[in-house]
Motif scaffolding. Sequence first.
Motif, PDB file in Angstrom:
ATOM      1  N   SER A  28      43.494 141.145  63.829  1.00  0.00           N
ATOM      2  CA  SER A  28      43.867 139.818  63.352  1.00  0.00           C
ATOM      3  C   SER A  28      45.294 139.847  62.838  1.00  0.00           C
ATOM      4  O   SER A  28      45.785 140.882  62.400  1.00  0.00           O
ATOM      5  CB  SER A  28      42.933 139.348  62.224  1.00  0.00           C
ATOM      6  N   SER A  51      49.544 139.198  56.281  1.00  0.00           N
ATOM      7  CA  SER A  51      48.456 140.180  56.395  1.00  0.00           C
ATOM      8  C   SER A  51      48.165 140.415  57.881  1.00  0.00           C
ATOM      9  O   SER A  51      48.401 139.530  58.716  1.00  0.00           O
ATOM     10  CB  SER A  51      47.194 139.692  55.682  1.00  0.00           C
ATOM     11  N   THR A  53      45.338 143.101  60.510  1.00  0.00           N
ATOM     12  CA  THR A  53      44.252 144.088  60.530  1.00  0.00           C
ATOM     13  C   THR A  53      44.289 144.875  61.837  1.00  0.00           C
ATOM     14  O   THR A  53      44.390 144.287  62.931  1.00  0.00           O
ATOM     15  CB  THR A  53      42.883 143.389  60.371  1.00  0.00           C
ATOM     16  N   ASP A  90      44.922 147.407  52.077  1.00  0.00           N
ATOM     17  CA  ASP A  90      43.857 146.736  51.342  1.00  0.00           C
ATOM     18  C   ASP A  90      42.839 147.748  50.796  1.00  0.00           C
ATOM     19  O   ASP A  90      42.514 148.742  51.461  1.00  0.00           O
ATOM     20  CB  ASP A  90      43.163 145.736  52.274  1.00  0.00           C
ATOM     21  N   ASP A  93      38.611 144.748  49.629  1.00  0.00           N
ATOM     22  CA  ASP A  93      38.074 143.436  49.269  1.00  0.00           C
ATOM     23  C   ASP A  93      38.695 142.307  50.075  1.00  0.00           C
ATOM     24  O   ASP A  93      38.286 141.144  49.970  1.00  0.00           O
ATOM     25  CB  ASP A  93      38.251 143.164  47.772  1.00  0.00           C
ATOM     26  N   GLY A  94      39.717 142.604  50.886  1.00  0.00           N
ATOM     27  CA  GLY A  94      40.317 141.598  51.750  1.00  0.00           C
ATOM     28  C   GLY A  94      41.285 140.667  51.061  1.00  0.00           C
ATOM     29  O   GLY A  94      41.795 139.724  51.691  1.00  0.00           O
ATOM     30  N   ASP A 101      45.440 147.227  45.336  1.00  0.00           N
ATOM     31  CA  ASP A 101      45.674 147.695  46.704  1.00  0.00           C
ATOM     32  C   ASP A 101      46.601 148.915  46.675  1.00  0.00           C
ATOM     33  O   ASP A 101      47.258 149.198  45.672  1.00  0.00           O
ATOM     34  CB  ASP A 101      46.290 146.569  47.544  1.00  0.00           C
ATOM     35  N   SER A 130      38.336 149.230  61.028  1.00  0.00           N
ATOM     36  CA  SER A 130      39.427 148.288  60.732  1.00  0.00           C
ATOM     37  C   SER A 130      40.120 148.687  59.441  1.00  0.00           C
ATOM     38  O   SER A 130      39.490 149.235  58.532  1.00  0.00           O
ATOM     39  CB  SER A 130      38.918 146.847  60.622  1.00  0.00           C
ATOM     40  N   SER A 131      41.397 148.406  59.368  1.00  0.00           N
ATOM     41  CA  SER A 131      42.182 148.566  58.142  1.00  0.00           C
ATOM     42  C   SER A 131      43.117 147.364  58.017  1.00  0.00           C
ATOM     43  O   SER A 131      43.823 147.010  58.972  1.00  0.00           O
ATOM     44  CB  SER A 131      43.004 149.856  58.183  1.00  0.00           C
ATOM     45  N   LYS A 132      43.116 146.771  56.844  1.00  0.00           N
ATOM     46  CA  LYS A 132      43.939 145.578  56.614  1.00  0.00           C
ATOM     47  C   LYS A 132      45.166 145.963  55.800  1.00  0.00           C
ATOM     48  O   LYS A 132      45.085 146.737  54.842  1.00  0.00           O
ATOM     49  CB  LYS A 132      43.137 144.514  55.874  1.00  0.00           C
TER      50      LYS A 132
END
Length: 546
Positions: A28, A51, A53, A90, A93-94, A101, A130-132
Amino acid sequence: MKKIAIFLGLSVLSLAIQPALAAVNLLSGPTSLVTSPTSAPASSTPTGLFSFTLSQDGGETLSSVNVTLNKTASSTLSGADISSLTIYKDNGDGIFDPSTDLLAGTQTSVTIDGVTSIPLTINNTIATSSSKFFLAVKTNSSWSDTTPIDAFLASMPINAIITSTSSPTSTAATTSLISADTTGPALTGVVAHDTAGTDAKQPGDTIVFTFNEATNKPAITNANVNAVLVLNNSHSFLDTLGNIGSATWNPAGTVLTLTLSGTSTTTVASVNLGDTVTVVTPSNIKDSVGNGATGAVVITGTFGTAPTPDTTGPSLSSVVAYDTAGTDAKQPGDTIVFTFNEATNKPAITSANINTVLGLNNSHSFLDTLGNIGATTWNASGTQLTLTLSGVSIATVASVALGDSVTVATPSIITDAASNKATGSAVITGTFGTSPSGGTPPTPCSNGLKNGLLYMAFGDTNVYLAAACELKVFNGQAIWHAKGKKFKGIIQLNSLNGLTIPSINNHNKHEDEDGDHDDNDDDKKNSRGGSVSGKIKIKVQHHEDD
């Protein structure tokens, strides 16, 4: 032919045992975190810009991210005004929060209107699931809202995300405008309001503090009001018990209303008109981006008008004689009205104190020859005292006369509501009537009485004086002879029924020249006698014999 077949077989085997190529996937983003124009203070904490991901399948890591800060046409923004551009990983918690963070990379050398690359050295691993990551900006102390205001739009160009291998394809993204807001709320007005009443500064009065922009509306309490909003002159917003009434903000946080507390005007806070209120620095009153409030303002408005202290007592403004008894000059039943210029305490004025409280000159007196007065009455407000003269004849009435001067004794028992004592002197004016020269009788009242004449009733030893068309008992024991004198013309009534005089037939009684009582003289009339409304037949003489 055999050799060719062997070669082809080895080639296929080699391809079969090679590892699959690694890949980084952009799940994303990049997504702008600034979707509407916003402000940032100087020396700000990290403000999130974007942001995105990622995921990977071959141990790839995030190497760097490219971003462009484009200043607005009027702005003089330079790289020195930006403290840093940073990348955060992140915490799961998004939500972007630089306090929780993980910092992954920082770039302090920022190019304006050109690409700046942010290298990542730590916390840059990419999970297979996934990693944001977040891209943020921090302003420097030189970032300013002084015209021209520092402002920019942040953009991530195409393919701005660089990984260790196989960087993903990404589209461009741009934030809304970010402008400098480096000035905190300013205190613009402090106004007192007389919300409690008309007394100067009393519990319930309010003070309204106005700021030029929305604030964070911090709680203002007994414990902090004098520290947050500092008064000069050693004054305080607290009452003598250390309290304020209340402190409330309007919904926008631009207006703070403080209500004064206390139990009386003597216990209310010492804050006053003309005091200066200064917002302490740094202040806990802040705007939306955290700039502290400032300002110093003089208190205006009003707490109400303090009543002027009453230090002046009632003043005797006039003394007027009235011929309320009839036409004879100064006779029992006449009145004297004393007028004061303000309400009094209406003290009892009696025969025992009248000549002391209201002194007469010329050695005159308000007392008749028996030492009495008829009556003294105050009006409802206590501004007028009416004295009725007493006596049994003109010869025995008080010696007070027109032209006498009446002086209020000092100190006086007559006072106002503030206990200020009465003063003043006035000459008696008006009239007690004209002395009879032709035997003109007193004017009859509607109830048959004649003001100034004396009356008795059968079975009643009192003698009554008709004054103001009412019968009033003389002070002392009623007698036919007083001080060796005989008084003629006392009218004998059948009975007394309040102030009503019933019909009387042949029961009038008077005193002859030799002092006896003769009912056969009822039809005789002298110059002051006559029939009264057909109810009373009298023979009246209003003089004395030796």
